[in-house]
Design a protein around this motif. Structure first.
Motif, PDB file in Angstrom:
ATOM      1  N   ASN A   9       0.989  -1.173  -0.107  1.00 57.48           N
ATOM      2  CA  ASN A   9       0.042  -0.126  -0.085  1.00 57.48           C
ATOM      3  C   ASN A   9       0.822   1.292   0.235  1.00 57.48           C
ATOM      4  O   ASN A   9       1.721   1.372   0.855  1.00 57.48           O
ATOM      5  CB  ASN A   9      -1.090   0.043   1.052  1.00 57.48           C
ATOM      6  CG  ASN A   9      -1.994   0.934   1.050  1.00 57.48           C
ATOM      7  OD1 ASN A   9      -1.641   2.402   1.332  1.00 57.48           O
ATOM      8  ND2 ASN A   9      -3.154   0.840   1.008  1.00 57.48           N
ATOM      9  N   LEU A  12       0.561   3.950   2.921  1.00 59.91           N
ATOM     10  CA  LEU A  12       0.970   3.383   4.044  1.00 59.91           C
ATOM     11  C   LEU A  12       2.606   3.456   4.247  1.00 59.91           C
ATOM     12  O   LEU A  12       3.186   3.662   4.991  1.00 59.91           O
ATOM     13  CB  LEU A  12       0.659   1.763   4.417  1.00 59.91           C
ATOM     14  CG  LEU A  12       0.777   1.334   6.086  1.00 59.91           C
ATOM     15  CD1 LEU A  12      -0.018   2.319   7.003  1.00 59.91           C
ATOM     16  CD2 LEU A  12       0.097  -0.142   5.866  1.00 59.91           C
ATOM     17  N   MET A  53       0.218  -9.752   3.619  1.00 63.09           N
ATOM     18  CA  MET A  53      -0.430  -9.732   2.334  1.00 63.09           C
ATOM     19  C   MET A  53       0.054  -8.961   1.081  1.00 63.09           C
ATOM     20  O   MET A  53      -0.217  -7.804   1.164  1.00 63.09           O
ATOM     21  CB  MET A  53      -1.787  -9.294   2.664  1.00 63.09           C
ATOM     22  CG  MET A  53      -2.545 -10.221   3.598  1.00 63.09           C
ATOM     23  SD  MET A  53      -3.803 -11.215   3.086  1.00 63.09           S
ATOM     24  CE  MET A  53      -5.436 -10.153   2.940  1.00 63.09           C
ATOM     25  N   ALA A  80      -2.643  -6.865   9.010  1.00 64.88           N
ATOM     26  CA  ALA A  80      -3.878  -6.445   9.318  1.00 64.88           C
ATOM     27  C   ALA A  80      -4.703  -7.366   9.725  1.00 64.88           C
ATOM     28  O   ALA A  80      -6.011  -7.314  10.345  1.00 64.88           O
ATOM     29  CB  ALA A  80      -4.528  -5.956   8.076  1.00 64.88           C
ATOM     30  N   LYS A  81      -4.274  -8.771   9.596  1.00 67.23           N
ATOM     31  CA  LYS A  81      -5.121  -9.874  10.070  1.00 67.23           C
ATOM     32  C   LYS A  81      -4.698 -10.132  11.598  1.00 67.23           C
ATOM     33  O   LYS A  81      -3.536 -10.511  11.899  1.00 67.23           O
ATOM     34  CB  LYS A  81      -4.604 -11.106   9.360  1.00 67.23           C
ATOM     35  CG  LYS A  81      -5.378 -11.311   8.070  1.00 67.23           C
ATOM     36  CD  LYS A  81      -5.267 -12.796   7.698  1.00 67.23           C
ATOM     37  CE  LYS A  81      -5.529 -13.042   6.189  1.00 67.23           C
ATOM     38  NZ  LYS A  81      -4.933 -14.474   5.633  1.00 67.23           N
ATOM     39  N   ASN A  82      -5.524  -9.830  12.312  1.00 64.28           N
ATOM     40  CA  ASN A  82      -5.370  -9.922  13.653  1.00 64.28           C
ATOM     41  C   ASN A  82      -5.776 -11.408  14.070  1.00 64.28           C
ATOM     42  O   ASN A  82      -6.465 -11.888  15.100  1.00 64.28           O
ATOM     43  CB  ASN A  82      -6.339  -9.084  14.256  1.00 64.28           C
ATOM     44  CG  ASN A  82      -5.730  -8.843  16.129  1.00 64.28           C
ATOM     45  OD1 ASN A  82      -4.856  -9.680  16.331  1.00 64.28           O
ATOM     46  ND2 ASN A  82      -6.315  -8.086  16.898  1.00 64.28           N
ATOM     47  N   SER A  83      -5.164 -12.261  13.366  1.00 65.68           N
ATOM     48  CA  SER A  83      -5.357 -13.809  13.503  1.00 65.68           C
ATOM     49  C   SER A  83      -4.145 -14.613  14.257  1.00 65.68           C
ATOM     50  O   SER A  83      -3.004 -14.309  13.958  1.00 65.68           O
ATOM     51  CB  SER A  83      -5.756 -14.219  12.221  1.00 65.68           C
ATOM     52  OG  SER A  83      -4.705 -15.149  11.849  1.00 65.68           O
ATOM     53  N   LEU A  84      -4.667 -15.260  15.195  1.00 64.69           N
ATOM     54  CA  LEU A  84      -3.634 -15.922  15.972  1.00 64.69           C
ATOM     55  C   LEU A  84      -2.680 -17.060  15.118  1.00 64.69           C
ATOM     56  O   LEU A  84      -1.465 -16.992  15.549  1.00 64.69           O
ATOM     57  CB  LEU A  84      -4.443 -16.551  17.206  1.00 64.69           C
ATOM     58  CG  LEU A  84      -3.695 -16.860  18.336  1.00 64.69           C
ATOM     59  CD1 LEU A  84      -3.388 -15.604  18.996  1.00 64.69           C
ATOM     60  CD2 LEU A  84      -4.620 -17.822  19.348  1.00 64.69           C
ATOM     61  N   LYS A 101      -1.994  -3.911  12.080  1.00 66.93           N
ATOM     62  CA  LYS A 101      -2.783  -2.647  11.972  1.00 66.93           C
ATOM     63  C   LYS A 101      -3.999  -2.437  12.402  1.00 66.93           C
ATOM     64  O   LYS A 101      -4.812  -3.349  12.562  1.00 66.93           O
ATOM     65  CB  LYS A 101      -2.875  -3.048  10.300  1.00 66.93           C
ATOM     66  CG  LYS A 101      -1.857  -2.697   9.166  1.00 66.93           C
ATOM     67  CD  LYS A 101      -2.094  -2.846   7.953  1.00 66.93           C
ATOM     68  CE  LYS A 101      -0.881  -3.087   6.857  1.00 66.93           C
ATOM     69  NZ  LYS A 101      -1.290  -3.423   5.605  1.00 66.93           N
ATOM     70  N   PRO A 102      -4.240  -1.350  12.479  1.00 65.18           N
ATOM     71  CA  PRO A 102      -3.423  -0.032  12.433  1.00 65.18           C
ATOM     72  C   PRO A 102      -2.549   0.249  13.655  1.00 65.18           C
ATOM     73  O   PRO A 102      -2.879  -0.095  14.835  1.00 65.18           O
ATOM     74  CB  PRO A 102      -4.753   0.989  12.476  1.00 65.18           C
ATOM     75  CG  PRO A 102      -5.699   0.660  13.559  1.00 65.18           C
ATOM     76  CD  PRO A 102      -5.401  -0.984  13.313  1.00 65.18           C
ATOM     77  N   PHE A 103      -1.170   0.490  13.370  1.00 68.31           N
ATOM     78  CA  PHE A 103      -0.510   0.532  14.418  1.00 68.31           C
ATOM     79  C   PHE A 103       0.183   2.401  14.669  1.00 68.31           C
ATOM     80  O   PHE A 103      -0.119   2.673  13.535  1.00 68.31           O
ATOM     81  CB  PHE A 103       0.770  -0.354  14.287  1.00 68.31           C
ATOM     82  CG  PHE A 103       1.487  -0.163  12.811  1.00 68.31           C
ATOM     83  CD1 PHE A 103       2.348   0.986  12.664  1.00 68.31           C
ATOM     84  CD2 PHE A 103       1.252  -1.149  11.844  1.00 68.31           C
ATOM     85  CE1 PHE A 103       2.754   1.037  11.299  1.00 68.31           C
ATOM     86  CE2 PHE A 103       1.682  -0.915  10.580  1.00 68.31           C
ATOM     87  CZ  PHE A 103       2.502   0.062  10.062  1.00 68.31           C
TER      88      PHE A 103
END
Lengths: 229, 425
Positions: A9, A12, A53, A80-84, A101-103
């Protein structure tokens, strides 16, 4: 310090570059898998920021290649994936840190410094800001050889300020750094003020200048050029 | 009612009607056949009498021939053309004491210039006997049919419908988040094969729809976080420029709003994940440790807010629940108790093998407390919280079949979660 930012991006990317360049870093960028692959194979970087990604492939794959080709490079995953699952996989492959993200750019900067310290200086670094010296391995702070007795949170706060000297840090940013996920849902940020007040008092008592500047009582700035009157 | 029972009842009802009509028809056919046989025999007898008369034999007026008691041979004075009449007549039956239908054959025969009237009647079998025979035959058939139907039913509900029951069983055990469509056993029955194909197609579609939805929820969350990250970064860069106080406060407000947006997004994504049963692996979790760790993490906030904490926590309470869910549940509950507390308030935490209870001082509610479990329902509408914390808790306890209650007495709020369904002894 040389940093590779892998992020597709453009906006960003621009944010990150602008912020990091102010800190005097040399930054290079890659916005897809092939470009990233070429860069990590051709050059050596101190730190690589990897978005999970990216077009043309997965950031995790880049991480794997990087870790096998140049294990000494510090790596921070940006996702961006807050996936464990991704977090666990990323850290298992050998990423040094993981940022969702967002940081805050200030937070990113602090993490870069921490990873750099851990990887390159074996964690044994002395961060100096004029008369203040922070020994990161011993987690000890000295002002002109006088040891300042800081709580872990106050130490963390000082280190955070040192990573983002002369930047304005809002209460929200500071709270998120000190408290991580927990703070995200808290309404009352007065506790930030409490910590700042204590840190400031302890530093001044030890003989340091009053560097911490309140910006309209909304944010704070560690102004290294400030001299207490 | 089971399919088999219904089938048997319909079968029997149809059988009774068919056998009833069949019985009436059978009765008439048998009766007609017998009557016709009788008629031919009587005609034969008249022909024999005629022949004998032609041979010059004479008869008494009533005389028996071939044991026929009813034979009448009368010479007439007048002349009549040769004629034969067959008719039914009612004759008194001594045995049954009623009129019984008989076949009667009467004939006029001219033999040697004399006209004779020859007549006889009788019945071979009484219609009563025919009726009884038909009914008894039909009852036998009905009985055999019941046995047959029961046998068919046994076969149908047993081996024949086995593929159907298998498919039904698989549908009952189908779990959409296992990402596997439902594959049925092969069968050579067309209808069952059709059903299996349909179920396979349907579950394939359900699984793919589910995955699409999941992907959408994740992608939406991902796609939203990136612009928020950009905006936040730009704001940070903006604070580096020389802003006056008013401008700075606008920036700060924007930052807070963006954080709220991002939190909202996270919470909705989390809710979707929970609702999609993505956290269904059951592991053993030490809830006592999670509760204590949570309290330690918030310790500073408690003292800053002058909150008094009273705990009664039993050690090593083990639960069968996804560890992330247990942590999310507890941090939401505890954060809630801090955020909605009053100055110098109190928080009570009680954990034992039966329940987990957290109660805190707070403002009095105007609404029914259980309403706060709904999405975006808040005690005070203008508060900074996004109103999803308790709905996340509710989702988690629902999924693990843990009953939850929220009660308020004046300004004391108490949430109690029963652990019976998930505790491990």
């Amino acid at each position: 310090m040389k940093i590779l930012v892998i992020e597709d991006n453009q906006d960003l990317l621009e944010n990150i570059l602008t912020y990091l360049k102010q800190g005097g870093y040399r930054c290079e960028t890659a916005s897809d898998y092939d470009a990233a692959f070429n860069k990590i194979m051709s050059f050596t970087y101190d730190i690589a920021l990897i978005d999970l990604m990216i077009p043309g492939g997965s950031g995790l794959q880049i991480l794997r290649e990087l870790k096998s080709a140049r294990p000494q490079t510090g790596t921070i995953i940006i996702s961006a994936k807050n996936s464990l699952d991704d977090k666990v996989t990323g850290l298992e492959i050998g990423a040094d840190d993981y940022l969702t993200k967002p940081f805050q750019l200030a937070e990113l900067h602090a993490r870069i410094k921490a990873v750099y310290r851990r990887n390159n200086l074996n964690g044994d670094d002395v961060v100096r800001i004029n008369e203040i010296a922070i020994h990161t391995k011993k987690m000890e702070t000295k002002v002109n050889e006088t040891v300042v007795d800081l709580t872990p949170k106050e130490y963390d706060l000082l280190l955070y300020f040192s990573s983002n000297k002369n930047h304005v840090l809002s209460k929200q940013t500071i709270a998120e750094h000190l408290w991580g996920d927990y703070v995200g849902h808290l309404d009352n940020l007065d506790f930030v003020y409490q910590h700042i007040k204590n840190l400031r008092k302890k530093l001044i008592q030890a003989g340091a200048n009053d560097y911490i500047e309140s910006i309209y009582s909304i944010g704070y700035k560690f102004n290294v050029n400030r001299r207490s009157s | 009612m089971k399919l088999f029972t219904k089938f048997l009842l319909i079968y029997l009802a149809v059988s009774v009607v068919v056998l009833g009509i069949g019985g009436i028809i059978s009765y008439h056919i048998i009766k007609d056949e017998i009557d016709r046989e009788l008629k031919f025999e009587f005609l034969d007898r008249i022909d024999r009498v005629t022949y004998l008369l032609e041979q010059g034999k004479t008869f008494a007026k009533f005389r028996e021939l071939d044991q026929d008691e009813n034979l009448v041979i009368v010479p007439l004075d007048t002349f009549k053309e040769n004629d034969t009449q067959v008719s039914d007549t009612l004759i008194w039956d001594d045995r049954f004491e009623r009129d019984e239908k008989n076949v009667k054959v009467s004939a006029f025969r001219n033999i040697n210039d004399t006209t004779y009237f020859i007549s006889t009647y009788g019945n071979m079998i009484e219609s009563n006997d025919v009726r009884e025979a038909v009914i008894s035959i039909l009852l036998w058939i009905l009985g055999l049919q019941v046995l047959g139907a029961a046998g068919i039913g046994f076969v149908v509900s047993g081996p024949l419908f086995k593929p159907f029951r298998n498919t039904l069983h698989r549908i009952q055990n189908f779990q959409i988040n296992e990402k596997e469509y439902l594959k049925a056993e092969p069968t050579n029955v067309k209808e069952f094969r059709d059903l299996n194909i349909f179920v396979e197609e349907m579950t394939k579609k359900a699984v793919s729809d589910f995955n699409n939805l999941k992907e959408f929820a994740e992608n939406a969350s991902h796609e939203l976080q990136t612009p928020v990250a950009i905006a936040k970064g730009k704001l940070e860069l903006l604070t580096e420029t020389n802003l006056n106080e008013q401008q700075y406060s606008y920036v700060e407000k924007l930052e807070t709003t963006l954080n709220k947006l991002s939190r909202l997004n996270d919470s909705l994504a989390l809710l979707t994940k929970i609702e999609n049963h993505e956290f269904s692996t059951n592991e053993t979790v030490n809830i006592s440790k999670i509760v204590k760790d949570g309290i330690n993490a918030f310790q500073e906030l408690l003292s800053l807010n002058n909150l008094h904490l009273v705990t009664d926590i039993s050690d090593s309470i083990m639960l069968k629940i996804h560890p992330s869910l247990a942590e999310i549940m507890w941090s939401n509950l505890f954060r809630n108790a801090i955020n909605h507390n009053i100055q110098n308030g109190e928080i009570n935490i009680k954990l034992n093998s039966d329940y987990l209870e957290i109660s805190n001082t707070g403002k009095e509610l105007n609404t029914e407390p259980s309403v706060l479990f709904e999405r975006f329902k808040k005690g005070e509408q203008n508060s900074e919280s996004i109103g999803l914390g308790l709905s996340i808790v509710k989702r988690i306890v629902d999924q693990n079949a843990m009953p939850i209650s929220y009660t308020t007495v004046k300004n004391r709020h108490t949430i109690r979660i029963s652990l019976k369904s998930v505790k491990i002894d």
